[in-house]
Design an enzyme around this catalytic site. Sequence first.
Site, PDB file in Angstrom:
ATOM      1  CE  LYS A  62     -10.127  -2.003  38.941  1.00 32.85           C
ATOM      2  NZ  LYS A  62     -11.316  -1.308  38.553  1.00 32.85           N
ATOM      3  CE1 TYR A 119      -8.570  -1.640  36.067  1.00 26.83           C
ATOM      4  CE2 TYR A 119      -9.840   0.158  35.284  1.00 26.83           C
ATOM      5  CZ  TYR A 119      -9.729  -1.082  35.388  1.00 26.83           C
ATOM      6  OH  TYR A 119     -10.663  -1.887  35.202  1.00 26.83           O
TER       7      TYR A 119
END
Length: 292
Positions: free
Chosen positions: A162, A133
């Site tokens: 992400k 992420y």
Amino acid sequence: MQFQGAFTALVTPFRNGEVDEERYRALVEWQIEQGINGLVPCGTTGESATLTHQEHKDVIRICVEQVKGRVPVLAGAGSNNTREAVELTRYAKQAGADGALLITPYYNKPTQEGLYQHFKAIAAEVPMPFIVYNVPSRTGTNLCPETLARMKRDIPEVIGVKEATGNLIQVSEIIEYCGADFQVLSGDDFTVLPLLAVGGCGVISVSSNVVPAKMSELCRAFFEGDLATARRVHYEIASINRAMFLETNPIPVKTALSMMGRIELELRLPMVPLQPANQSRLRDILSAAGIV
């Protein structure tokens, strides 16, 4: 494991200072009924930063139990402490999560080499699929496309990212350097459709807490080649996307869910209630969209 389509970064409902398990299970059921493609417990939207370690584990367990294998569960397990990230990731695997969402270390601002070694160390201890992420606005550190490409080459557990910069140049470079098999998920609800257009595979969404069917429809339409529908939905939910960031996430989304009657409005400090003027704006936007 393929993480594709619309994944909801679930809020964590509280009641009287404790995790509201009943409402949480109901949220999971509603999300699945609405056609969401996957669920993410214990992310930023789930107030992971203010959960105790035991609560963190409980929330992952409850989510996995309630899902019952119907959609993938990508459990938030990151930390700026590598040992702590190993512990949380190990628990996510033991609980039956399909993968782990691991934020880049925050506050301590590691170098690119430090980021690489952090994820390599977690993978060595807990072999399971990871989505890294990257959210520099919160962490203070940007994970560069070149570093991701090195991870993809050397660490099989790192299967995707992400990407929450909203920077389509960076997204394009990630896909160019890492290849089409590397799973790039939007971490920015405003750029889901553009990210899909350059080769991304989905979104981990805040807005889909409120409009799961719409976010799922956008992704599905794109993958089916129905660009007109994807574009229409993109603009239909634009006002919702803006509303979810009237103030710091997850303040607006939890307020919206409380207005919808799905959770009690309870946040943990240092998160505080939405300002009255923004509450009115939020209600007007939800009303105009037919949500409340």
